[in-house]
Design a protein around this motif. Structure first.
Motif, PDB file in Angstrom:
ATOM      1  N   ILE A  51      75.875  78.211  48.101  1.00  0.00           N
ATOM      2  CA  ILE A  51      76.881  77.640  49.001  1.00  0.00           C
ATOM      3  C   ILE A  51      78.177  77.292  48.274  1.00  0.00           C
ATOM      4  O   ILE A  51      79.258  77.373  48.856  1.00  0.00           O
ATOM      5  N   TYR A  52      78.064  76.934  46.989  1.00  0.00           N
ATOM      6  CA  TYR A  52      79.271  76.550  46.257  1.00  0.00           C
ATOM      7  C   TYR A  52      80.070  77.761  45.765  1.00  0.00           C
ATOM      8  O   TYR A  52      80.987  77.618  44.963  1.00  0.00           O
ATOM      9  N   SER A  53      79.735  78.924  46.285  1.00  0.00           N
ATOM     10  CA  SER A  53      80.562  80.097  45.994  1.00  0.00           C
ATOM     11  C   SER A  53      81.428  80.479  47.186  1.00  0.00           C
ATOM     12  O   SER A  53      82.316  81.322  47.059  1.00  0.00           O
ATOM     13  N   TYR A  54      81.208  79.828  48.357  1.00  0.00           N
ATOM     14  CA  TYR A  54      81.956  80.270  49.535  1.00  0.00           C
ATOM     15  C   TYR A  54      82.191  79.210  50.610  1.00  0.00           C
ATOM     16  O   TYR A  54      83.013  79.419  51.513  1.00  0.00           O
ATOM     17  N   HIS A  55      81.514  78.053  50.603  1.00  0.00           N
ATOM     18  CA  HIS A  55      81.531  77.217  51.809  1.00  0.00           C
ATOM     19  C   HIS A  55      82.902  76.607  52.128  1.00  0.00           C
ATOM     20  O   HIS A  55      83.296  76.545  53.289  1.00  0.00           O
ATOM     21  N   MET A  56      83.688  76.193  51.128  1.00  0.00           N
ATOM     22  CA  MET A  56      85.028  75.677  51.416  1.00  0.00           C
ATOM     23  C   MET A  56      85.986  76.790  51.842  1.00  0.00           C
ATOM     24  O   MET A  56      86.720  76.640  52.823  1.00  0.00           O
ATOM     25  N   PRO A  57      86.004  77.944  51.134  1.00  0.00           N
ATOM     26  CA  PRO A  57      86.810  79.066  51.642  1.00  0.00           C
ATOM     27  C   PRO A  57      86.432  79.481  53.063  1.00  0.00           C
ATOM     28  O   PRO A  57      87.295  79.922  53.824  1.00  0.00           O
ATOM     29  N   LEU A  58      85.145  79.327  53.429  1.00  0.00           N
ATOM     30  CA  LEU A  58      84.717  79.661  54.792  1.00  0.00           C
ATOM     31  C   LEU A  58      85.427  78.788  55.821  1.00  0.00           C
ATOM     32  O   LEU A  58      85.919  79.282  56.843  1.00  0.00           O
ATOM     33  N   PHE A  59      85.517  77.491  55.559  1.00  0.00           N
ATOM     34  CA  PHE A  59      86.211  76.592  56.483  1.00  0.00           C
ATOM     35  C   PHE A  59      87.694  76.926  56.572  1.00  0.00           C
ATOM     36  O   PHE A  59      88.297  76.856  57.660  1.00  0.00           O
ATOM     37  N   ILE A  60      88.299  77.269  55.445  1.00  0.00           N
ATOM     38  CA  ILE A  60      89.719  77.637  55.446  1.00  0.00           C
ATOM     39  C   ILE A  60      89.912  78.937  56.234  1.00  0.00           C
ATOM     40  O   ILE A  60      90.863  79.079  57.006  1.00  0.00           O
ATOM     41  N   PHE A  61      89.012  79.883  56.033  1.00  0.00           N
ATOM     42  CA  PHE A  61      89.030  81.146  56.771  1.00  0.00           C
ATOM     43  C   PHE A  61      88.992  80.891  58.278  1.00  0.00           C
ATOM     44  O   PHE A  61      89.777  81.482  59.042  1.00  0.00           O
ATOM     45  N   ILE A  62      88.090  80.019  58.716  1.00  0.00           N
ATOM     46  CA  ILE A  62      87.954  79.730  60.149  1.00  0.00           C
ATOM     47  C   ILE A  62      89.210  79.050  60.684  1.00  0.00           C
ATOM     48  O   ILE A  62      89.667  79.342  61.792  1.00  0.00           O
ATOM     49  N   SER A  63      89.792  78.169  59.902  1.00  0.00           N
ATOM     50  CA  SER A  63      91.045  77.521  60.308  1.00  0.00           C
ATOM     51  C   SER A  63      92.154  78.559  60.447  1.00  0.00           C
ATOM     52  O   SER A  63      92.933  78.534  61.410  1.00  0.00           O
TER      53      SER A  63
END
Length: 390
Positions: A51-63
């Motif tokens: 999860i620490y390879s993508y979870h924050m970028p995922l939220f930014i992507f959705i935004s």
């Protein structure tokens, strides 16, 4: 709510958003995230998609997915909207947590945070963001605000005439340069470089989310071979670099890599989108009303969950520490906590935000009214003094 209404509110982006916040919670308190990430390695982390390879970028992507091009011509409107939805609510809770942690430290019940002061209340959320620990994960909210403003300013500066593919290439190059910079200094010890690098790193994924909505939204059909290909690519990448890669976007700790953080995050995002598309297909083909409502509920309450889940986890831990380890309730909890604990943290975070938030709003309103009253009285006194002098 009718079946048609529920189905109209649930799509794979909603599901991806819900999975993203579940990953955030599980990353901090433990849970079932390893299953979603496909655990195959003997090392830690063991998942193909940690999860620490993508979870924050995922939220930014959705935004970025929900970004409207009109904001380029109305940046004041964007700032006003995000101040209302992100910044002001954040600082309201930051005051609460600053005071709470200060009290807990003074009575000896907590030692993993800082006592409130002007710097860690106003500025640390911008430049670092883990000042009180209990609301630590919400650092992302302020970072997201600056990412959105930064992206809008970049597009406005370029007069919005540059092709999205060229802007993607430009942002990709800038992000690599930023990553090289981040690998050469300890960003956590340098607040302003950390703020700049974290914002620019996020801008790339915000743009990718925006482009996905514009160019690929209608083309994202569930295809199991494609999903397996993404899994294989990530597995192959892990073998090539010789370790299962993770990063910390909060501190821009990239572990000496410059391109791998981008590739890992993109592959993780695509993987979650495919998983979400699969879940969407199952939900639409079956009468799973409550599961649909569950995903919708989580997706609507990501702010509350991100802000409070560490606090709820602290209360859970205090209760467990006071229990007899041979108690049947404790034993049942021990064997089921990977599923039960995240669910409790999610549900009670929403309740905490609703009821404690309402109480705080009432207090803040009374304080504002009191200061307004005092100000009016002061003006009247000054006016009377002036009249007497005449």
């Amino acid at each position: 709510m009718t079946k048609k209404e529920i189905n109209s509110q649930i799509d794979y982006i909603t599901i991806a958003k819900a999975i993203g916040i579940i990953m955030v919670v599980c990353g901090h308190i433990g849970g079932i995230y390893k299953i979603i990430g496909i655990p195959v390695f003997n090392s830690k982390p063991s998942e193909i998609f940690p999860i620490y390879s993508y979870h924050m970028p995922l939220f930014i992507f959705i935004s970025g997915y929900f970004y409207k091009q009109g904001y380029i011509y109305d940046i004041k409107g964007l700032i006003k909207k995000r101040l209302k939805t992100l910044v002001i609510p954040y600082y309201k809770w930051n005051l609460f947590y600053g005071l709470l942690v200060t009290v807990l430290i003074n009575v000896g019940l907590f030692n993993n945070g800082n006592k409130i002061n002007l710097y860690n209340y106003f500025l640390e959320p911008i430049f670092q963001g883990y000042q009180y620990n209990l609301n630590g994960p919400s650092w992302f909210l302020i970072s997201l605000f600056f990412i959105q403003i930064g992206y809008t300013l970049i597009r406005k500066r370029l007069n919005n005439n540059i092709l999205d593919v060229k802007l993607s290439l430009l942002l990709f190059i800038i992000t690599i340069i930023v990553n090289i910079w981040s690998n050469n200094i300890v960003m956590e010890n340098h607040p302003i470089p950390l703020f700049l690098s974290r914002t620019l790193f996020g801008v790339l994924f915000f743009h990718i989310g925006y482009c996905f909505n514009i160019y690929f939204k209608s083309k994202n059909n569930l295809c199991v071979p494609d999903l397996l290909f993404i899994v294989f690519l990530k597995y192959f990448l892990t073998i090539i670099i010789g370790k299962n890669y993770t990063l910390s976007m909060r501190t821009m700790l990239l572990r000496g890599m410059s391109i791998v953080p981008i590739l890992s995050a993109i592959l993780g995002i695509i993987y979650i989108l495919y998983i979400s598309k699969l879940i969407e297909k199952i939900l639409l083909n079956r009468d799973l009303k409550y599961l649909k409502m569950f995903f919708g509920f989580i997706s609507k309450n990501t702010f509350a969950i991100m802000m409070h889940h560490m606090t709820i986890n602290m209360f859970i831990q205090l209760i467990l520490d006071s229990m007899d380890k041979n108690n049947i309730v404790y034993i049942i909890w021990y064997y089921s906590e990977d599923v039960v604990k995240p669910v409790i943290c999610i549900l009670f975070s929403v309740l905490f935000n609703k009821y404690v938030g309402s109480f705080l709003d009432e207090i803040y309103l009374r304080i504002v009214i009191m200061f307004k009253f005092l100000k009016e009285n002061k003006l009247k006194e000054n006016k009377n003094v002036h009249l007497k002098d005449l």
